[in-house]
Scaffold this motif. Structure first.
Motif, PDB file in Angstrom:
ATOM      1  N   GLU A  66       0.852  -1.196   0.000  1.00  0.00           N
ATOM      2  CA  GLU A  66       0.000   0.000   0.000  1.00  0.00           C
ATOM      3  C   GLU A  66       0.894   1.254   0.000  1.00  0.00           C
ATOM      4  O   GLU A  66       1.623   1.527   0.969  1.00  0.00           O
ATOM      5  CB  GLU A  66      -0.983   0.044   1.177  1.00  0.00           C
ATOM      6  CG  GLU A  66      -1.969  -1.119   1.180  1.00  0.00           C
ATOM      7  CD  GLU A  66      -2.834  -1.173  -0.081  1.00  0.00           C
ATOM      8  OE1 GLU A  66      -3.279  -0.128  -0.568  1.00  0.00           O
ATOM      9  OE2 GLU A  66      -3.035  -2.288  -0.595  1.00  0.00           O
ATOM     10  N   ALA A  67       0.774   2.004  -1.114  1.00  0.00           N
ATOM     11  CA  ALA A  67       1.678   3.142  -1.337  1.00  0.00           C
ATOM     12  C   ALA A  67       1.735   4.110  -0.145  1.00  0.00           C
ATOM     13  O   ALA A  67       2.823   4.512   0.282  1.00  0.00           O
ATOM     14  CB  ALA A  67       1.259   3.882  -2.603  1.00  0.00           C
ATOM     15  N   ALA A  68       0.577   4.461   0.397  1.00  0.00           N
ATOM     16  CA  ALA A  68       0.579   5.457   1.480  1.00  0.00           C
ATOM     17  C   ALA A  68       1.218   4.886   2.746  1.00  0.00           C
ATOM     18  O   ALA A  68       1.925   5.598   3.467  1.00  0.00           O
ATOM     19  CB  ALA A  68      -0.845   5.933   1.760  1.00  0.00           C
ATOM     20  N   ALA A  69       0.982   3.589   3.003  1.00  0.00           N
ATOM     21  CA  ALA A  69       1.590   2.964   4.180  1.00  0.00           C
ATOM     22  C   ALA A  69       3.113   2.909   4.006  1.00  0.00           C
ATOM     23  O   ALA A  69       3.867   3.160   4.957  1.00  0.00           O
ATOM     24  CB  ALA A  69       1.031   1.557   4.384  1.00  0.00           C
ATOM     25  N   ILE A  70       3.545   2.622   2.790  1.00  0.00           N
ATOM     26  CA  ILE A  70       4.997   2.541   2.541  1.00  0.00           C
ATOM     27  C   ILE A  70       5.636   3.922   2.745  1.00  0.00           C
ATOM     28  O   ILE A  70       6.694   4.046   3.366  1.00  0.00           O
ATOM     29  CB  ILE A  70       5.281   2.012   1.116  1.00  0.00           C
ATOM     30  CG1 ILE A  70       4.724   0.597   0.941  1.00  0.00           C
ATOM     31  CG2 ILE A  70       6.775   2.051   0.825  1.00  0.00           C
ATOM     32  CD1 ILE A  70       4.760   0.070  -0.496  1.00  0.00           C
ATOM     33  N   CYS A  71       4.968   4.960   2.218  1.00  0.00           N
ATOM     34  CA  CYS A  71       5.530   6.314   2.362  1.00  0.00           C
ATOM     35  C   CYS A  71       5.574   6.728   3.831  1.00  0.00           C
ATOM     36  O   CYS A  71       6.547   7.318   4.301  1.00  0.00           O
ATOM     37  CB  CYS A  71       4.740   7.327   1.535  1.00  0.00           C
ATOM     38  SG  CYS A  71       4.972   7.092  -0.235  1.00  0.00           S
ATOM     39  N   THR A  72       4.515   6.381   4.574  1.00  0.00           N
ATOM     40  CA  THR A  72       4.485   6.698   6.010  1.00  0.00           C
ATOM     41  C   THR A  72       5.627   5.966   6.718  1.00  0.00           C
ATOM     42  O   THR A  72       6.351   6.535   7.540  1.00  0.00           O
ATOM     43  CB  THR A  72       3.129   6.267   6.628  1.00  0.00           C
ATOM     44  OG1 THR A  72       2.085   6.795   5.817  1.00  0.00           O
ATOM     45  CG2 THR A  72       2.967   6.769   8.040  1.00  0.00           C
ATOM     46  N   TYR A  73       5.791   4.688   6.361  1.00  0.00           N
ATOM     47  CA  TYR A  73       6.841   3.864   6.977  1.00  0.00           C
ATOM     48  C   TYR A  73       8.219   4.459   6.698  1.00  0.00           C
ATOM     49  O   TYR A  73       9.029   4.632   7.613  1.00  0.00           O
ATOM     50  CB  TYR A  73       6.732   2.443   6.399  1.00  0.00           C
ATOM     51  CG  TYR A  73       7.843   1.506   6.834  1.00  0.00           C
ATOM     52  CD1 TYR A  73       7.715   0.749   7.996  1.00  0.00           C
ATOM     53  CD2 TYR A  73       9.012   1.374   6.082  1.00  0.00           C
ATOM     54  CE1 TYR A  73       8.732  -0.116   8.401  1.00  0.00           C
ATOM     55  CE2 TYR A  73      10.026   0.513   6.480  1.00  0.00           C
ATOM     56  CZ  TYR A  73       9.883  -0.228   7.637  1.00  0.00           C
ATOM     57  OH  TYR A  73      10.891  -1.074   8.039  1.00  0.00           O
ATOM     58  N   LEU A  74       8.475   4.788   5.431  1.00  0.00           N
ATOM     59  CA  LEU A  74       9.805   5.307   5.069  1.00  0.00           C
ATOM     60  C   LEU A  74      10.081   6.632   5.782  1.00  0.00           C
ATOM     61  O   LEU A  74      11.191   6.872   6.269  1.00  0.00           O
ATOM     62  CB  LEU A  74       9.894   5.508   3.552  1.00  0.00           C
ATOM     63  CG  LEU A  74      10.066   4.224   2.725  1.00  0.00           C
ATOM     64  CD1 LEU A  74       9.909   4.521   1.233  1.00  0.00           C
ATOM     65  CD2 LEU A  74      11.435   3.581   2.996  1.00  0.00           C
TER      66      LEU A  74
END
Ligand SMILES: N[C@@H](CCC(=O)N[C@@H](CS)C(=O)NCC(=O)O)C(=O)O
Length: 210
Positions: A66-74
């Motif tokens: 999930e793109a938004a979860a990945i961006c939040t994680y990074l």
């Protein structure tokens, strides 16, 4: 340092994470997933993301989808890049709002405009309400961005909302509005986005040639 690998099809929603990785500035690998060859639905990739979709990010032994979860994680994992708003900062609520607004309101609103349903469900049952309201909310946010959604700090929220606005404008899925154009021009000047876009064009040729 655990390795970062982006499972990517260029260009696609995984380009959002590609841009984010360029903003983060840590070394990463790209694992291309060919839709043409159906690689996203093969068991090897389904073991990474059972949804059969990109993006997915592997960080050491962790896989995030999930793109938004990945961006939040990074953004949280690499705070030195200053792309997150940490716990305790009063702006964090607004930051999280935009990160969630992308996939839960903006994306479905664009899809609704692109593929109108014969029978629209009642507004109250749709998480995004209706596309016009979503676009008005976004136009107000983009118009007030000074220069970014949260003010001077560029964050992962700009990657999520900015990617949607760029993509929606490019494919004429959202109306041309001066607020969108000015914000898009501003984020398009970011060297990380230019790098990711140029690299995507090369990767697309590589993918198509394969
Ligand atoms: N909810 C996912 C959506 C991902 C998604 O739909 N990716 C598309 C590429 S734009 C995909 O993998 N499509 C291949 C398919 O569904 O067969 C996210 O935000 O990351």
């Amino acid at each position: 340092m655990p390795k970062l690998t982006l499972y990517h099809a260029a260009p696609s929603r995984s380009s959002i994470v590609h841009w984010m990785l360029e903003e983060v500035g840590e070394p990463y690998d790209i694992h291309l997933v060919s839709f043409k060859k159906g690689e996203n639905l093969k068991p090897e990739y389904l073991a990474v993301n059972p949804m059969g979709k990109v993006p997915a990010l592997r960080h050491g032994n962790v896989v995030i989808t999930e793109a938004a979860a990945i961006c939040t994680y990074l953004a949280d994992e690499f705070p030195a890049a200053k792309l997150n708003v940490p716990v305790g900062n009063p702006l964090r609520g607004v930051y999280l709002k935009w990160l969630f607004f992308g996939p839960s309101c903006f994306e479905p609103a664009i899809t609704e405009r692109a593929f109108p349903r014969k029978e629209t469900p009642p507004r109250s049952t749709l998480g995004f309400g209706d596309a016009d309201t979503v676009l008005n909310v976004l136009a107000k946010a983009a118009g007030g961005a000074d220069p970014y959604l949260l003010g001077k700090q560029f964050t992962a929220a700009d990657v999520i909302i900015g990617s949607g606005l760029r993509w929606g404008t490019m494919f004429k899925l959202i109306p041309d509005r001066p607020e969108f154009a000015a914000y898009i021009a501003r984020i398009s000047d970011r060297p990380a986005l230019k790098r990711a876009t140029e690299k995507d064009a090369r990767l697309q040729k590589e993918q198509e040639g394969s």
